[in-house]
Design a protein around this motif. Sequence first.
Motif, PDB file in Angstrom:
ATOM      1  N   ALA A   1      10.291 -86.971 -21.642  1.00 38.42           N
ATOM      2  CA  ALA A   1       9.081 -87.029 -20.817  1.00 38.42           C
ATOM      3  C   ALA A   1       7.826 -86.588 -21.582  1.00 38.42           C
ATOM      4  O   ALA A   1       6.717 -87.050 -21.289  1.00 38.42           O
TER       5      ALA A   1
ATOM      6  N   VAL B   1      11.347 -94.803 -15.088  1.00 37.58           N
ATOM      7  CA  VAL B   1      10.273 -93.802 -15.176  1.00 37.58           C
ATOM      8  C   VAL B   1       9.889 -93.274 -13.787  1.00 37.58           C
ATOM      9  O   VAL B   1       8.866 -92.637 -13.626  1.00 37.58           O
TER      10      VAL B   1
ATOM     11  N   SER C   1       8.811 -89.750 -13.449  1.00 38.48           N
ATOM     12  CA  SER C   1       7.735 -89.257 -14.313  1.00 38.48           C
ATOM     13  C   SER C   1       6.497 -88.879 -13.498  1.00 38.48           C
ATOM     14  O   SER C   1       6.049 -89.637 -12.639  1.00 38.48           O
TER      15      SER C   1
ATOM     16  N   LEU D   1       5.801 -89.516 -22.813  1.00 37.14           N
ATOM     17  CA  LEU D   1       4.937 -90.169 -21.820  1.00 37.14           C
ATOM     18  C   LEU D   1       3.680 -89.327 -21.565  1.00 37.14           C
ATOM     19  O   LEU D   1       2.570 -89.857 -21.467  1.00 37.14           O
ATOM     20  N   SER D   2       3.866 -88.005 -21.453  1.00 36.29           N
ATOM     21  CA  SER D   2       2.702 -87.122 -21.222  1.00 36.29           C
ATOM     22  C   SER D   2       1.711 -87.245 -22.361  1.00 36.29           C
ATOM     23  O   SER D   2       0.485 -87.328 -22.154  1.00 36.29           O
TER      24      SER D   2
END
Length: 975
Positions: free
Chosen positions: A452, A494, A497, A455-456
């Motif tokens: 994750a 996702v 997320s 993605l951040s």
Amino acid sequence: ETFTLSQMEPPGNPGGTPVELELTLENVESALYQLYFDPDMEHKNVAQKWLTQAQASAQAWHFCWALLSPDKIPEVQFFGASTLHTKISRHWSDLAADQHESLRTQLLSHILQFSSGPKMVLTRLCVALASLALNVIPQAWSQPVADMVRAFQPHKPDPEDGSGAKASQDPHTHCLTLLELLTVLPEEFQSSRLAQARRGQLREALAGEWAVVCPLLRQLMQSQDSSSQVKEKVLKCLSSWVALDVPLGEIQELLHDCFTALSDPELFDAAVETVVNAISQPDCQRYINALLSLMPLVLGLYDQLKTAAQDGDMETSHGICRIAVALGETHSRVLLEQVDHWQEYLALVNMILFCTGIPGHYPVNETTSSLTLTFWYTLQDDILSFEEEKQCVYLQVYRPVYFQLVDVLLHKSHYPSQEEYASWSSDDKEQFRIYRVDISDTLMYVYEMLGAELLSNLYERLGRLLMDPQQSAVWQDTEALLFGFQSIAETIDVNYSDVIPGLIGLIPRINISNILLADTVMYTIGSLAEWLADHPVMLGGILPMVLQGLAKPELSVSSVSTLKRICRECRYDLGPYAQDILTVSQVRHREIHSNTSQCMWLMQGLGFLLSALPSEEILGRLHSLITPHIQQLDTLAQQELNPTNKQSIIHIVGMLASLFTTLDINRQADCLEGAASSRLPVPQSTQNPVVVVLQQVFTLIQTILSKWLHDSEVVEAVCGVFDKSVRTLLHDFGPMVPQLGEMLGEIYSAFPQASALDLARQMVHIFAGEEHHIPHIRSLTEVLTSTTLTIFQQGPRDHPDIAESFMDLHAQILKRKPDLYLSEQFDVKALFYCGILSLKFPETPTVKAASQFFTEFLSRCKDMPSFGDVLQRDGKLLTETVLQAVGGESPSSLTEHFSEVLLNLSRHCPALLSQWLKETLQTPGFPCAQLTAEQKHTFSQQLLREQTNKRRVKEIVKEFALLCRGPQGSGYSDY
């Protein structure tokens, strides 16, 4: 011995009548001139065939030497050398043992004579000697390499020895010839077909010869007198020997010489090839110290690599990158485990990272970065395969490297400026597209390690780009970050997320005036369609952007595909937007009419959309969507037959088929498919809207079919509409069965086409179990069958598609409703014969369909007396047909389908099969001349023992086919 070939046209008689041609040296030469210099392909083919047979004759042992005479042209000499190699490699048993020594001497003598060329002749002679060596090592030639070296030592001419004394004056040429010979020896070993025991024995003997080869190669590499030509040949020779798994420890010094050679531009390519081959041998992992000793040598190339990258020297950077990747990728696990050397391996990983991020746009300014991508997969797999505690230590070191890798990959995925991109060739653009797909796959894979946080990281960077007024955002930066998101969201769930809501909020802020950026925005939205289905409240902000994209012709591919995905995933939440979507789509339809696939995608999307609307709305919306198309179809139906009208008809009919593929009012959110038997009609007062529309346009469709009956593409397109509807609606399609069955029978009787049989098969599949439909299904199959039997009587060879579809139809009837065969209209014996004829086709789908027909037929013989009678009477013919096909009548690729028929005969009627095998196989020469009675008996016994093991029967039949097809005693069954 006189060798003749009745079909050969003698070279002196081109175009004349075929005559028998005696095998003489003159005729061989004439045939060679015909092969090489006659412009007529027919004559060339005849010559080629005759020469191949000439090579196989015993006389070839004699004429090959005459063809090597110095006064012959190189092409003739080359054929002589090739013939010699063919004889030694495939007909060695022709020679008595006492002839081996003289053949070797004669060959060596000729190699000396040809040492200064022509090169192609010299190479073939060296290969012939290598082949001879493989036949006699180690028993009859205990020290081949030492003897070869001795033969090529410069020596004083011996007046009594005429064998190459003249040639021996040039040590440089001799040295190159010796190296050629030593290079082809391992190559010939690798490419020869050898029994496993013999291969092992030879490998051991050749490994022993390395002790002689190695010092010779070192001496030549280090000698001041060796020319670049000699050193290049040494490198190629070493490359050839390392393929024999020569221990890395034994070539360590030679490899050091190779690294030295990398600084010589003339030797660079050969040195790269050799080093890469040497360190790519998986066996190297046994020699850890030798591997570690290579590490500083590879790292020592870093400066040369950086300079080459800076100067745009693609060849050098490419070569050094190949070496770094070969070491890092082949041995990543072993090198990771050398914890005392972790800094060196980390330095190598960073060197490979430099190669991944090498300056310039792929493939125009550089071609190196693509070589490194699989390395990152391997390294990650190895790190994640350690137990947890060890893994944590490695992750501390390598996670930062992988975050750097993500930056590098996103940077490499940048498009050039629009002007530069416009100047690229279409080939470069396609290569760049594929490269970006590879980067996308790598990013998706890397996500497993970075999770994750990745993605951040991407989200924060995108946020800074779009929200910070100080950032003068270049569109490529935004595009690359979205591309990264899309790569991950495309395949990884996702939904959990926490950055996706923010991303969905950022997307509308992106200026999509640049087409390449806009495309990526669309694909990114498409990749988030499943997330949007779980968070429908976000649709309102994002859907207008998709519809805005849909209005732009240049974005039609990405926006249509994205809209289709949204309609599929979010259809139950699209009610408030349905009118907007339909309005914009109808405008797009008019504009993208020429692009068939986009129209089809759009229609499929709209089918999903309509399926989820309230049932009372669907028919009205459906009518407003398709009425313009139906009106156009009506106009076209009145017009003349021409290619333009034909394409328009096929296009509109195809759009209807696409719409009906997805328009299913019974489909529940999570139940996309149900088996025919489990999905019963839903009781409803009104008919299914698709059926209503089909009934309304049925007369129009009949009009079109009557005009275009003889055009298989139009008929196929029309059948496609009904086929898609039947598959989607299943039992709801029932009201159409009577009129469609009648129409199908009429069009097939008038002009038989496979698509009508395929549609009938679908109808049998769905409706044969419903009592009230059986009369219609029966009369349809009777009409189709009687028409097809006429085709089989007239000769079906030109209609493999009809034969295939006919077999498939009857396999389906046998499976779903065998009672139909109780009708007197069905001639079971004639059907059985059609099956046998279909087995004789060379086309795979037809044979496969016929074998499935017999699988079903044989399984029904016990229940259906009429089937049993036909099998008793004609089963022998079926057995004979299958054996003939396996024995060589049919392509070997079809063998598995014939094994299916034999398995089912063995399973359902073993006693009869035993009798039929005995009767057919006792015929001399059946199914082929070279089979012995014992081989036939073994095959029968093996087959009759198996009644359930499909895989084993396949093997038995395959072995039998090989026995039938392979030439006797040659061991070369592929030649």
